[in-house]
Write a protein that holds these residues in place. Structure first.
Motif, PDB file in Angstrom:
ATOM      1  N   SER A   1      23.730  23.069  56.745  1.00  0.00           N
ATOM      2  CA  SER A   1      23.273  23.311  55.378  1.00  0.00           C
ATOM      3  C   SER A   1      24.364  24.008  54.579  1.00  0.00           C
ATOM      4  O   SER A   1      24.919  25.023  55.020  1.00  0.00           O
ATOM      5  CB  SER A   1      22.013  24.182  55.389  1.00  0.00           C
TER       6      SER A   1
ATOM      7  N   MET B   1      16.295  22.011  49.809  1.00  0.00           N
ATOM      8  CA  MET B   1      16.448  23.188  50.655  1.00  0.00           C
ATOM      9  C   MET B   1      15.930  24.429  49.928  1.00  0.00           C
ATOM     10  O   MET B   1      15.259  25.283  50.521  1.00  0.00           O
ATOM     11  CB  MET B   1      17.917  23.360  51.043  1.00  0.00           C
ATOM     12  N   HIS B   2      16.202  24.520  48.632  1.00  0.00           N
ATOM     13  CA  HIS B   2      15.683  25.656  47.862  1.00  0.00           C
ATOM     14  C   HIS B   2      14.158  25.625  47.803  1.00  0.00           C
ATOM     15  O   HIS B   2      13.511  26.667  47.880  1.00  0.00           O
ATOM     16  CB  HIS B   2      16.277  25.665  46.462  1.00  0.00           C
TER      17      HIS B   2
ATOM     18  N   GLY C   1      14.643  27.823  57.737  1.00  0.00           N
ATOM     19  CA  GLY C   1      15.811  26.962  57.709  1.00  0.00           C
ATOM     20  C   GLY C   1      15.881  25.939  58.819  1.00  0.00           C
ATOM     21  O   GLY C   1      16.794  25.102  58.840  1.00  0.00           O
TER      22      GLY C   1
ATOM     23  N   GLY D   1      17.535  31.527  55.978  1.00  0.00           N
ATOM     24  CA  GLY D   1      18.016  30.704  57.078  1.00  0.00           C
ATOM     25  C   GLY D   1      18.391  31.532  58.283  1.00  0.00           C
ATOM     26  O   GLY D   1      17.730  32.514  58.622  1.00  0.00           O
TER      27      GLY D   1
ATOM     28  N   ALA E   1      17.381  19.455  54.157  1.00  0.00           N
ATOM     29  CA  ALA E   1      18.618  20.235  54.132  1.00  0.00           C
ATOM     30  C   ALA E   1      19.754  19.495  53.441  1.00  0.00           C
ATOM     31  O   ALA E   1      20.822  20.072  53.216  1.00  0.00           O
ATOM     32  CB  ALA E   1      19.044  20.587  55.562  1.00  0.00           C
TER      33      ALA E   1
ATOM     34  N   THR F   1      22.496  27.641  53.642  1.00  0.00           N
ATOM     35  CA  THR F   1      22.255  28.703  54.626  1.00  0.00           C
ATOM     36  C   THR F   1      23.296  28.747  55.737  1.00  0.00           C
ATOM     37  O   THR F   1      23.391  29.752  56.443  1.00  0.00           O
ATOM     38  CB  THR F   1      20.879  28.518  55.283  1.00  0.00           C
TER      39      THR F   1
ATOM     40  N   ILE G   1      12.150  20.933  56.189  1.00  0.00           N
ATOM     41  CA  ILE G   1      12.818  22.113  56.742  1.00  0.00           C
ATOM     42  C   ILE G   1      11.868  23.286  56.591  1.00  0.00           C
ATOM     43  O   ILE G   1      11.250  23.471  55.538  1.00  0.00           O
ATOM     44  CB  ILE G   1      14.137  22.393  56.009  1.00  0.00           C
TER      45      ILE G   1
ATOM     46  N   ALA H   1      21.486  21.567  46.353  1.00  0.00           N
ATOM     47  CA  ALA H   1      20.598  21.408  47.518  1.00  0.00           C
ATOM     48  C   ALA H   1      19.164  21.698  47.098  1.00  0.00           C
ATOM     49  O   ALA H   1      18.547  22.657  47.568  1.00  0.00           O
ATOM     50  CB  ALA H   1      21.037  22.334  48.645  1.00  0.00           C
TER      51      ALA H   1
END
Length: 386
Positions: free
Chosen positions: A147, A343-344, A123, A298, A94, A150, A119, A340
């Protein structure tokens, strides 16, 4: 204009912030650079700002707060100053690039190891894997509180307790929560909390800093003028001067202090901001979640939620959706990768990116409704092949 890009920077600053900066521009000398009234006025304003930050974030006291240009600089100072060559660090997927890139630089240049706790697609953080990675005995754990993609808020008190049990220092990236979500450094147990001024603290760009717990010693990243101990060959090692080389942005810091005063005196503190902006985000998420073609990311039941909602419409590139929102509806959002990348990857959106709507104290239910209406209309047009 409907401004829903507050996770990048808040645009609508309170008048008291504008006035504080303007007054400082015409009355401040250099902080700690003289004994005349203009210098003393700047020094007192900076001290009051330190005390305001410490009170807001639960830091030990004014001297524990060092000011920087932004959270990115604060995180670089903390990570570089706490992680020695050859040591191991742990973060999560994240994390923003302001955490990831300093860690990867030390991996590439100082033989440090970097572990990343995954993650899930909803999320949430996998605490079992996080616990397993702590068995590698990292010297440093650096994670985000929420995050920036999200808005999911992580249980950082639990993460910190686990990190300390493993013998690690704990650095918290509070760029998305300082000022807009209840945050108490002492209750979390964090060794360092890094914050920025231009987001939910309602201050000017070019302000930020880090709060340092008692007993945590960070090696200075920069050395130079300090206003004191000028005959010493090396930079002073007492706080907060040890982390502040050069002349401070006292004008911006005065605005930051005014922003904090507005949050506490007018908005009901971070809890009040969270209650208002979080409710708007939930209202908007509820309104778009059932729309055909819209996917919201998320907002896991395993996490608390901030004031951000990220979504996509069918397979349309997120930048195209953001452009339609801006050009056709005068709604400001952010699209793309949001700094990020991991996270993507976790969400499966690394190619499409995501459209981020981020709410703040200045937003209204009418803003959320207008944004939801726009999303519905764009999704309908996409469904019709338009």
């Amino acid at each position: 204009m409907i401004y829903l890009d507050n996770a990048a920077t808040t645009m609508m600053k309170p008048e008291c912030v504008v006035r504080a900066v303007a007054d400082a521009m015409t009355s401040f000398g250099g902080v700690g650079r003289g004994v005349h009234l203009a210098s003393i006025a700047a020094g007192m304003a900076v001290y009051r700002a330190r005390a305001a930050v410490a009170n807001l974030l639960g830091a030990p006291g004014a001297s524990s707060v060092a000011f920087t240009n932004n959270a990115t600089m604060a995180l670089n100072i903390a990570i570089d100053g706490l992680l020695a060559p050859g040591q191991r660090a742990l973060t999560t997927a994240a994390s923003h690039n302001s955490v990831l890139r300093p860690l990867f630089r030390l991996r590439d240049t100082a033989d440090c190891s970097v572990d990343i706790a995954p993650i899930a697609a909803d999320g949430s953080l996998d605490f079992e894997v996080y616990a397993e990675l702590l068995k590698h005995k990292p010297a440093l754990v650096a994670v985000t509180h929420a995050s920036n993609l999200t808005g999911d808020v992580y249980d950082v008190a639990r993460m910190c307790a686990m990190a300390h049990e493993a013998g690690a220092k704990f650095v918290l990236d509070a760029a998305q929560t300082a000022g807009s979500y209840p945050l108490n450094m002492a209750e979390i147990g964090a060794d360092v909390v890094c914050f920025t001024g231009h987001k939910s603290l309602l201050g000017p760009q070019g302000t930020g800093g880090l709060c340092v717990a008692c007993g945590t010693e960070i090696a200075p990243l920069l050395e130079g003028g300090s206003g004191t101990h000028s005959y010493d060959e090396r930079h002073p090692l007492f706080m907060p001067e040890r982390l502040e080389a050069g002349t401070l942005n006292a004008h911006g810091v005065a605005g930051l202090a005014a922003g904090i005063g507005y949050i506490e005196g007018t908005l009901g503190g971070p809890s009040g901001v969270h209650e208002h902006a979080g409710a708007l985000a939930q209202h908007f998420a509820d309104a778009v979640s059932g729309v055909s073609g819209v996917k919201v990311y998320g907002r896991s039941d395993a996490c608390d939620r901030g004031s951000i909602v990220a979504l996509n419409i069918a397979d349309v590139d997120s930048a195209e959706v953001a452009d339609r929102l801006a050009s056709d509806y005068d709604i400001c959002v952010r699209a793309g990768a949001h700094c990020a990348p991991l996270m993507h990857k976790a969400l499966g959106t690394q190619s499409q990116g995501a459209v981020r709507f981020s709410f703040a104290a200045a937003n209204t239910v009418a803003d959320a409704d207008a944004a939801a209406k726009a999303v519905r209309e764009i999704a309908h047009a996409v469904g019709q092949g338009c």
